[in-house]
Structure formats: C-alpha cells, structure tokens
Scaffold this motif. Structure first.
Motif, PDB file in Angstrom:
ATOM      1  N   ARG A 121       0.828  -1.200   0.000  1.00 25.50           N
ATOM      2  CA  ARG A 121       0.000   0.000   0.000  1.00 25.50           C
ATOM      3  C   ARG A 121       0.870   1.260   0.000  1.00 25.50           C
ATOM      4  O   ARG A 121       0.564   2.230  -0.717  1.00 25.50           O
ATOM      5  N   LEU A 122       1.951   1.251   0.752  1.00 29.09           N
ATOM      6  CA  LEU A 122       2.841   2.419   0.775  1.00 29.09           C
ATOM      7  C   LEU A 122       3.550   2.601  -0.571  1.00 29.09           C
ATOM      8  O   LEU A 122       3.730   3.739  -1.036  1.00 29.09           O
ATOM      9  N   ARG A 123       3.961   1.483  -1.189  1.00 25.09           N
ATOM     10  CA  ARG A 123       4.612   1.593  -2.509  1.00 25.09           C
ATOM     11  C   ARG A 123       3.646   2.181  -3.536  1.00 25.09           C
ATOM     12  O   ARG A 123       4.012   3.060  -4.331  1.00 25.09           O
ATOM     13  N   THR A 124       2.413   1.707  -3.530  1.00 24.30           N
ATOM     14  CA  THR A 124       1.412   2.202  -4.468  1.00 24.30           C
ATOM     15  C   THR A 124       1.145   3.684  -4.245  1.00 24.30           C
ATOM     16  O   THR A 124       1.058   4.474  -5.196  1.00 24.30           O
ATOM     17  N   THR A 125       1.028   4.066  -2.992  1.00 19.58           N
ATOM     18  CA  THR A 125       0.766   5.478  -2.676  1.00 19.58           C
ATOM     19  C   THR A 125       1.913   6.363  -3.153  1.00 19.58           C
ATOM     20  O   THR A 125       1.681   7.428  -3.754  1.00 19.58           O
ATOM     21  N   LEU A 126       3.151   5.953  -2.906  1.00 17.46           N
ATOM     22  CA  LEU A 126       4.301   6.741  -3.355  1.00 17.46           C
ATOM     23  C   LEU A 126       4.336   6.870  -4.878  1.00 17.46           C
ATOM     24  O   LEU A 126       4.585   7.957  -5.421  1.00 17.46           O
ATOM     25  N   ALA A 127       4.056   5.755  -5.576  1.00 17.95           N
ATOM     26  CA  ALA A 127       4.097   5.783  -7.038  1.00 17.95           C
ATOM     27  C   ALA A 127       3.043   6.738  -7.593  1.00 17.95           C
ATOM     28  O   ALA A 127       3.314   7.533  -8.504  1.00 17.95           O
ATOM     29  N   VAL A 128       1.842   6.693  -7.026  1.00 18.34           N
ATOM     30  CA  VAL A 128       0.765   7.574  -7.484  1.00 18.34           C
ATOM     31  C   VAL A 128       1.086   9.026  -7.107  1.00 18.34           C
ATOM     32  O   VAL A 128       0.825   9.955  -7.892  1.00 18.34           O
ATOM     33  N   PHE A 129       1.656   9.224  -5.946  1.00 17.44           N
ATOM     34  CA  PHE A 129       2.037  10.569  -5.489  1.00 17.44           C
ATOM     35  C   PHE A 129       3.052  11.203  -6.454  1.00 17.44           C
ATOM     36  O   PHE A 129       2.921  12.370  -6.839  1.00 17.44           O
ATOM     37  N   PHE A 130       4.051  10.417  -6.861  1.00 20.86           N
ATOM     38  CA  PHE A 130       5.031  10.927  -7.823  1.00 20.86           C
ATOM     39  C   PHE A 130       4.377  11.215  -9.167  1.00 20.86           C
ATOM     40  O   PHE A 130       4.652  12.241  -9.795  1.00 20.86           O
ATOM     41  N   ASP A 131       3.488  10.299  -9.594  1.00 22.11           N
ATOM     42  CA  ASP A 131       2.841  10.459 -10.895  1.00 22.11           C
ATOM     43  C   ASP A 131       1.927  11.684 -10.904  1.00 22.11           C
ATOM     44  O   ASP A 131       1.691  12.286 -11.963  1.00 22.11           O
ATOM     45  N   ALA A 132       1.420  12.061  -9.728  1.00 23.27           N
ATOM     46  CA  ALA A 132       0.545  13.236  -9.615  1.00 23.27           C
ATOM     47  C   ALA A 132       1.330  14.517  -9.411  1.00 23.27           C
ATOM     48  O   ALA A 132       0.749  15.558  -9.046  1.00 23.27           O
ATOM     49  N   GLY A 133       2.618  14.452  -9.607  1.00 20.99           N
ATOM     50  CA  GLY A 133       3.447  15.644  -9.481  1.00 20.99           C
ATOM     51  C   GLY A 133       3.643  16.100  -8.057  1.00 20.99           C
ATOM     52  O   GLY A 133       3.892  17.301  -7.805  1.00 20.99           O
ATOM     53  N   GLY A 134       3.519  15.199  -7.095  1.00 24.66           N
ATOM     54  CA  GLY A 134       3.692  15.554  -5.695  1.00 24.66           C
ATOM     55  C   GLY A 134       2.500  16.278  -5.110  1.00 24.66           C
ATOM     56  O   GLY A 134       2.604  16.890  -4.037  1.00 24.66           O
TER      57      GLY A 134
ATOM     58  N   PHE B  34      -0.855  16.181  -3.152  1.00 30.76           N
ATOM     59  CA  PHE B  34      -1.565  15.262  -2.265  1.00 30.76           C
ATOM     60  C   PHE B  34      -3.027  15.094  -2.662  1.00 30.76           C
ATOM     61  O   PHE B  34      -3.571  13.991  -2.596  1.00 30.76           O
ATOM     62  N   ARG B  35      -3.674  16.177  -3.040  1.00 31.71           N
ATOM     63  CA  ARG B  35      -5.103  16.107  -3.376  1.00 31.71           C
ATOM     64  C   ARG B  35      -5.309  15.271  -4.648  1.00 31.71           C
ATOM     65  O   ARG B  35      -6.219  14.440  -4.706  1.00 31.71           O
ATOM     66  N   ALA B  36      -4.476  15.503  -5.660  1.00 34.82           N
ATOM     67  CA  ALA B  36      -4.609  14.744  -6.908  1.00 34.82           C
ATOM     68  C   ALA B  36      -4.333  13.261  -6.660  1.00 34.82           C
ATOM     69  O   ALA B  36      -5.036  12.376  -7.199  1.00 34.82           O
ATOM     70  N   ALA B  37      -3.342  12.972  -5.841  1.00 35.59           N
ATOM     71  CA  ALA B  37      -3.032  11.571  -5.522  1.00 35.59           C
ATOM     72  C   ALA B  37      -4.180  10.925  -4.763  1.00 35.59           C
ATOM     73  O   ALA B  37      -4.552   9.768  -5.015  1.00 35.59           O
ATOM     74  N   GLY B  38      -4.763  11.653  -3.820  1.00 33.40           N
ATOM     75  CA  GLY B  38      -5.892  11.125  -3.060  1.00 33.40           C
ATOM     76  C   GLY B  38      -7.066  10.814  -3.952  1.00 33.40           C
ATOM     77  O   GLY B  38      -7.762   9.791  -3.773  1.00 33.40           O
ATOM     78  N   ALA B  39      -7.325  11.720  -4.940  1.00 32.11           N
ATOM     79  CA  ALA B  39      -8.429  11.476  -5.867  1.00 32.11           C
ATOM     80  C   ALA B  39      -8.210  10.201  -6.665  1.00 32.11           C
ATOM     81  O   ALA B  39      -9.139   9.420  -6.906  1.00 32.11           O
ATOM     82  N   ARG B  40      -6.985   9.970  -7.096  1.00 29.29           N
ATOM     83  CA  ARG B  40      -6.688   8.762  -7.879  1.00 29.29           C
ATOM     84  C   ARG B  40      -6.799   7.497  -7.036  1.00 29.29           C
ATOM     85  O   ARG B  40      -7.245   6.452  -7.504  1.00 29.29           O
ATOM     86  N   LEU B  41      -6.392   7.625  -5.785  1.00 28.57           N
ATOM     87  CA  LEU B  41      -6.424   6.449  -4.904  1.00 28.57           C
ATOM     88  C   LEU B  41      -7.784   6.242  -4.242  1.00 28.57           C
ATOM     89  O   LEU B  41      -8.047   5.175  -3.680  1.00 28.57           O
ATOM     90  N   GLY B  42      -8.616   7.277  -4.298  1.00 29.14           N
ATOM     91  CA  GLY B  42      -9.920   7.177  -3.658  1.00 29.14           C
ATOM     92  C   GLY B  42      -9.855   7.314  -2.158  1.00 29.14           C
ATOM     93  O   GLY B  42     -10.672   6.729  -1.440  1.00 29.14           O
ATOM     94  N   VAL B  43      -8.883   8.094  -1.671  1.00 29.44           N
ATOM     95  CA  VAL B  43      -8.742   8.315  -0.225  1.00 29.44           C
ATOM     96  C   VAL B  43      -8.581   9.820   0.014  1.00 29.44           C
ATOM     97  O   VAL B  43      -8.328  10.594  -0.911  1.00 29.44           O
ATOM     98  N   HIS B  44      -8.678  10.225   1.266  1.00 28.46           N
ATOM     99  CA  HIS B  44      -8.525  11.642   1.624  1.00 28.46           C
ATOM    100  C   HIS B  44      -7.069  12.060   1.451  1.00 28.46           C
ATOM    101  O   HIS B  44      -6.140  11.249   1.623  1.00 28.46           O
ATOM    102  N   HIS B  45      -6.855  13.334   1.089  1.00 31.73           N
ATOM    103  CA  HIS B  45      -5.488  13.803   0.841  1.00 31.73           C
ATOM    104  C   HIS B  45      -4.618  13.716   2.086  1.00 31.73           C
ATOM    105  O   HIS B  45      -3.391  13.550   2.002  1.00 31.73           O
TER     106      HIS B  45
END
Length: 400
Positions: free
Chosen positions: A335-348, A350-361
């Motif tokens: 779960r942490l690896r996935t979150t980091l990968a999505v966070f990087f892909d979202a340009g760092g 938090f809100r965009a990464a949360g939207a992609r993961l379906g969780v709060h920023h």
C-alpha cells in the motif's frame, strides 16, 4: 465339426495356398489393379509403385502363412511394408486413404481365394468350410495389420511434422538475422514482410498440461485481424506468431492457460524483427515476475523493466537496497509503494493523488510520511532512483 474335419479343412487350406504360390506376382498385380480402380488418386500421387511393393510383400506373407497353417497374429509385417507405409505418409496419403487401400486389397484377396478354392479343392464338402476358413484368416489379419500400420503411420506423420517445424523455425531465425530477402520469405512462408506486423510469443508454463500453442496463437491473431498470421512452432513449449496488422490493440488475455508477450505494431522487415524482440522481452519479464497462466504482457507496460532486468540478480539487489523495508511482501508495504508511485505520478500533489487512490489527501500525506520514515529520507531525495525501484517492484514483483 469333428477334429478330423478340422484337420481336413486345414490340410485343404494349405493345399490351396500352395497351389496359388506360383501365381504370386499375378495375385499381387490383381490386388493393385483392384485398389487403383477404387482409388484413382494413387496414380495422381505417383503412389502406385508403393502399392505394388506393398501388395507383393503382403501377398507373399499371407500365402506362406496359409501354407504353414500359421495364425493371423503370427504373420510378420515385413520391413518393406513398413517402409512403404512411411513413404505413403511422405507422398501425402491420408491415414484413411491407406486403410481404404488395405480394405480394397483384402476384398480382392477374398474373391481370389474363393476362386482358388473352387479350382484346387475338388471335395465339394470341404469347399465352403475352406473358403470360410481362409476368409476369416484374411479378415483377422487385416484387423491386426491395420493396428500395426496405424502406429507406423502416426509415428512417421509426427516425425515429418517435427522436422517440418524445425526447418521452418530455422528459416525464420534466418529472417530474424536479416539473412533472407522479402521474395524468399514470401515464397517459403507465404508471408509479406513489407507490411505491418504485431508479434506474439507464447509459452507453456513450467507446470500444468501442455496447451496447443499454435491454435491458441491463431485464435489470438484472429481477434486482431482476419488476415492469416505467420505461426512458427519453435519447440514443444514455445510458439512465435506475427499478425499482419497495424492495429495497436492490446490483447486482454491469452484465452488459454499459457503465457504470452505482445509487441508494438511495426512495418517492414525491421519492424518484423523489432516487434518480435519486444514480444520476447515482454514474455521474459512476465516469467520473471511470475505472472499467472492466461496473461498477455504488452511490451509498452514493461519496457523500462525489460531494460533494467537483463541481469535479474542485479535488479533485485537494486530494488531491495533502494526500497529497504518498503520492499517487503506485506500488504502494508504494498500500500505504501502504491501510494508513493501515485504521489510521484501526480506531481507531488496530495489532493490529486488522493483522488486517484480514492482516499482523503491527509491519508496520502500520512502514508508518504510513513514511507519516508521507513526509507530514512524524504521521498524527493534521489527521486529518479526511488521511482525506478517502485516501477520495477510493481512490474517484476521484486519484493521479499
């Protein structure tokens, strides 16, 4: 029927067979003529000489067996008959055709036997039993020899198919090495190198029942285009395929419990080779990652992983050293690896990464902080190295 009558029948049978021996050549020629009349395709395939050699050898064996009083099971199938059977396979005669020829031959033989009994058995009381005895012998022999020759036919057909596959595969390797030209490929393989190609490589998994890879490849190809693919069996567990299409659609699954790699569409002889290299790399990565049977891996999804995993041992060490505790095979680490990968892909973000993961920023922020603590550094430090390790862990399954 008394024992004396049985002895008389056997004696009369031996007498009739002995009387037929001087006309052995005529009997064989008559058998061939009867077969040829019922199977004109033998002449078209230049197989009459094979039929003649077989008819002579079988007629000789049958007559001598009848003279000796042998049982049908004791009649040896001569090497000449076995050679002729293999040659019939090489001439393209089907198994059904070979068996039909034997049935026609034995029909003539039964008729010829009946005439010989009429001519050489003067005792009318014995004539019918002797005809029946000989006919029963001939039909029993036909059943036995059919089984023997079917096995010989099957072995030869499999040998030819195996040698044909090896020869075809060797020629395709020459194509891949650039040692042939477009015209030769079209002539030998019936495939146009000048068009576009999507390459597939299929392999049976190490465990489980072997699948019909060639038919599976054709089924996959048909889902991309109606045009005929080039399918080459490399060994019992590997098949190469080229689909003549520029369609870049990704195959969703193999449709059978096999592993498959798929390359990008590419044109011309060089595209033929490039797409094949990509499909092979996709399959290699799928095997390295332990992907399940039925999976199709597209090169586009593993191109970086393929580039970095030519030495799997070095690759594993790189992932383990870079990710540290994040390389664990636990659900928390994943779960942490996935979150980091999505966070990087979202340009760092938090809100965009949360939207992609379906969780709060704030959940994303918490997980990123957790990952940083395990890594012993902020995620932004050595970002390229960290992103590559995350990518390889995901694509290759390189977790402990």
């Amino acid at each position: 029927m008394s024992a004396a009558t049985d002895d008389a029948i056997r004696a009369a049978t031996r007498h009739v067979a002995a009387a037929m021996l001087p006309d052995l050549t005529g009997i064989a020629d008559g058998t061939v003529a009867h077969i040829a009349a019922g199977m004109p395709e033998l002449a078209e395939r230049d197989a009459l000489d094979l039929a003649r050699a077989t008819a002579f050898a079988n007629s000789e064996a049958l007559l001598h067996a009848l003279v000796r009083g042998d049982q049908p099971k004791d009649v040896t199938t001569s090497p000449e008959v076995m050679r002729s059977t293999r040659s019939m396979v090489q001439h393209g005669l089907s198994h059904d055709a070979v068996m039909r020829g034997y049935r026609l031959g034995i029909t003539h033989w039964c008729t010829r036997w009946g005439r010989a009994v009429e001519e050489h058995c003067p005792d009318a009381a014995l004539a019918v039993p002797v005809v029946n005895h000989g006919t029963t012998f001939l039909l029993s022999w036909l059943e036995l020899v059919s089984d023997r020759l079917s096995a010989e036919y099957r072995d030869e057909a499999e040998r030819l198919a195996r040698e044909g596959s090896l020869e075809r595969a060797e020629f395709v390797r020459r194509v891949l090495a650039g040692e042939t030209d477009v015209a030769e490929v079209r002539l030998r393989l019936g495939y146009d190198l000048t068009g576009s190609h999507v390459a597939l490589v299929l392999k049976n998994p190490r465990e489980g029942k072997r699948q019909p890879l060639e038919s599976t490849a054709r089924t996959l190809a048909a889902s991309l285009t109606a045009a005929a693919p080039l399918v080459v069996r490399v060994d019992v567990d590997t098949t190469w395929c080229w689909v003549p299409t520029r369609d870049a659609a990704r195959l969703p699954s193999a449709g059978a419990p096999v592993l498959a790699g798929q390359g990008w569409p590419a044109a011309g002889p060089e595209g033929f080779r490039r797409s094949h290299r990509q499909a092979r790399e996709a399959l290699r990565v799928a095997q390295l990652a332990g992907r399940p049977a039925g999976t199709v891996t597209h090169f586009a999804d593993i191109d970086v992983a393929a580039l970095c995993s030519t030495d799997p041992g070095v690759c594993r060490t790189f992932v383990a050293e870079t990710l540290g505790p994040l390389a664990a095979g636990t659900e928390d680490a994943r779960r942490l690896r996935t979150t980091l990968a999505v966070f990087f892909d979202a340009g760092g973000n938090f809100r965009a990464a949360g939207a992609r993961l379906g969780v709060h920023h704030n959940t994303v922020r918490y997980r990123v902080d957790q990952a940083a603590a395990l890594l012993g550094q902020a995620p932004g430090e050595h970002r390229l190295r960290l992103e590559l390790a995350l990518h390889l862990a995901d694509r290759l399954g390189l977790v402990s």
